[in-house]
Design an enzyme around this catalytic site. Structure first.
Site, short mmCIF file in Angstrom:
data_model
loop_
_atom_site.label_atom_id
_atom_site.label_comp_id
_atom_site.label_asym_id
_atom_site.label_seq_id
_atom_site.Cartn_x
_atom_site.Cartn_y
_atom_site.Cartn_z
N LYS A 145 0.38 3.40 -3.05
CA LYS A 145 -0.86 4.16 -3.28
C LYS A 145 -0.64 5.66 -3.46
O LYS A 145 -1.18 6.26 -4.40
CB LYS A 145 -1.85 3.90 -2.15
CG LYS A 145 -2.39 2.47 -2.10
CD LYS A 145 -3.26 2.25 -0.86
CE LYS A 145 -3.83 0.85 -0.80
NZ LYS A 145 -4.60 0.61 0.43
N VAL B 39 1.57 -3.60 4.12
CA VAL B 39 1.48 -4.81 4.96
C VAL B 39 2.72 -5.70 4.87
O VAL B 39 2.84 -6.67 5.63
CB VAL B 39 0.21 -5.62 4.65
CG1 VAL B 39 -1.03 -4.84 5.00
CG2 VAL B 39 0.19 -6.07 3.18
N SER C 5 0.80 -1.23 0.00
CA SER C 5 0.00 0.00 0.00
C SER C 5 0.83 1.28 0.00
O SER C 5 0.29 2.37 -0.20
CB SER C 5 -0.95 0.01 1.20
OG SER C 5 -1.97 -0.95 1.02
N TYR D 37 -5.02 5.02 7.65
CA TYR D 37 -6.34 4.40 7.75
C TYR D 37 -7.10 4.81 9.01
O TYR D 37 -7.15 5.98 9.35
CB TYR D 37 -6.21 2.87 7.66
CG TYR D 37 -5.46 2.38 6.47
CD1 TYR D 37 -5.77 2.83 5.19
CD2 TYR D 37 -4.43 1.45 6.60
CE1 TYR D 37 -5.08 2.36 4.08
CE2 TYR D 37 -3.74 0.97 5.49
CZ TYR D 37 -4.06 1.43 4.24
OH TYR D 37 -3.38 0.98 3.15
N TYR E 37 -3.51 -3.36 -10.19
CA TYR E 37 -3.29 -2.78 -8.86
C TYR E 37 -2.44 -3.69 -8.00
O TYR E 37 -1.52 -3.24 -7.31
CB TYR E 37 -4.64 -2.50 -8.19
CG TYR E 37 -4.53 -2.28 -6.70
CD1 TYR E 37 -3.90 -1.15 -6.19
CD2 TYR E 37 -5.00 -3.24 -5.80
CE1 TYR E 37 -3.78 -0.95 -4.82
CE2 TYR E 37 -4.88 -3.05 -4.43
CZ TYR E 37 -4.27 -1.91 -3.95
OH TYR E 37 -4.12 -1.73 -2.60
#
Length: 424
Positions: free
Chosen positions: A67, A259, A64, A241, A189
């Site tokens: 992103k 992660v 992530s 988040y 993705y």
């Protein structure tokens, strides 16, 4: 002398190493098999200097952490207006893989949660011969200053268990956010998430954002300042988040986790920071990584809301004085916090060992942060170890008693010109 910054990073790593909380991201088979004890930390300055320690040559996947850079690339290529038509900027307050959309517009709440990231990936322009994931790999390679690659094993492993992301893709296609085959978009993705980096790569990438979009080693402008501002704003409010509020108050650095165990942080105009430790918490953040960021923010005064101005350079002038030109004078200016102290120490390490008198004049400083004082006196001690006599001129009394501690012997509180008269 040698700058103490590498020693400080080693110290931070050693202090956080005993924390073995958290679990590997076992829902991705390949990530469940990594060494949980790998641990690395890197820091970049806005002029391209990289400091690193620990397992800093170990590659791991961005996950992530890709992103914000997919978001940056989409903004740079198609513009904010078009991106905002498909992806919002509001914190979701939900887990990264939550299936949710804005009530009125039916678009993902922000580009950091998976639904928003999948949508952002679809906005990256591509050619038939160059996929969106490949476009992002090339872009990130330019930011990092070296060619990055995909981890095909992690990509294949993640594809096998990507049921939730596929469901997000089909949901987004159902409401008209995605305009292409959701399987192809989701696969792209996932491939974007498999780009491999080291902490040194991540620190350099973060350094480009800290430097306003300019790659500091090449001087190349890779992102518009407006894009950097947008990306960092979203990282600050949404990057961590459902723990974003806690992160903002305790760390105060725009950041993004992955992660695989990485966290990247950017303090505009000052530093980029990257951490790698594979054990993650319930939010998907590296446990040791969070510890490191909290410690460095607190000890180095890196919280964005500190609100102290940052100087472009700490040195007003540097010259020889004395009857025999045997006194080296460093006149400082502006504020002395981490970034400026690092610049100063890098200049001081050019002093060869010897018995020169070195004078550090603080007269034109307006503020000395605690981390600045600690680094200043660490430099004094190292110069002394190299054989120099060191004097700190503090005619304005800027240093507090707490900051001075055991270093009172090197302090002089008269004006610089008056002090230098004894050497004429």
């Amino acid at each position: 002398m040698q700058t103490p910054v590498p020693d400080y990073l080693k110290h931070v790593l050693s202090q956080c190493q005993r924390n073995t909380d958290g679990q590997l991201a076992d829902y991705i088979p390949e990530l469940a098999a990594v060494d949980p004890d790998k641990f690395a930390l890197a820091l970049s300055t806005v002029d391209g200097t990289i400091y690193s320690t620990g397992d800093d040559e170990v590659e791991f996947t961005m996950q992530s952490m890709s992103k914000p850079f997919a978001y940056a690339l989409a903004l740079q290529k198609v513009g904010l207006t078009k991106v905002m038509e498909k992806v919002g900027v509001e914190p979701s307050g939900e887990a990264f893989n939550q299936i949710s959309l804005e009530k009125d517009s039916n678009i993902p709440k922000n580009p950091m949660i998976n639904s928003g990231a999948i949508t952002t990936h679809s906005l990256i322009p591509y050619k038939r011969t160059v996929s969106r994931a490949e476009q992002l790999r090339r872009f990130l390679s330019g930011l990092a200053g070296r060619e990055l690659s995909f981890d095909s094993e992690v990509y294949t492993s993640e594809l096998k268990t990507a049921f939730r992301n596929r469901s997000l893709g089909y949901m987004l296609r159902t409401v008209g956010v995605l305009e292409e085959d959701p399987e192809a978009i989701v696969n792209g993705y996932i491939k974007q998430c498999s780009i491999k980096v080291t902490v040194k790569d991540l620190a350099m990438i973060a350094g480009v954002l800290a430097n306003g979009g300019i790659q500091p080693q090449t001087g190349k402008k890779l992102l518009d300042r407006s894009v950097v501002r947008q990306v960092l704003s979203v990282m600050l409010t949404c990057g961590m988040y459902d723990a974003a509020g806690d992160w903002l108050t305790t760390v105060g650095i725009p950041a993004k986790s992955g992660v695989a165990g990485g966290i990247i942080g950017v303090l505009p105009g000052q530093v980029g920071i990257a951490v790698f430790s594979p054990r993650i918490d319930e939010h998907g953040h590296s446990v040791r990584g969070v510890d490191i960021f909290e410690r460095m923010s607190r000890e180095m005064g890196l919280h964005l809301m500190e609100g102290t101005p940052s100087a472009q350079t700490i040195l007003q002038s540097c010259y020889w004085a004395g009857k025999n030109d045997d006194v080296r004078v460093y006149e400082l200016r502006g504020v002395l916090q981490f970034t400026e102290s690092e610049m100063l120490l890098r200049n001081l390490q050019e002093e060869p060992p010897g018995d020169t008198t070195i004078v550090l004049d603080l007269t034109n400083l307006t503020l000395i942060h605690d981390v600045g004082a600690r680094m200043l006196f660490e430099g004094v001690e190292r110069l002394q170890q190299d054989g120099h006599r060191v004097v700190v001129v503090d005619s304005e009394g800027l240093l507090s008693q707490t900051q001075i501690q055991k270093h009172a012997a090197v302090l002089v509180q008269e004006e610089l010109e008056r002090y230098l008269q004894q050497y004429e």
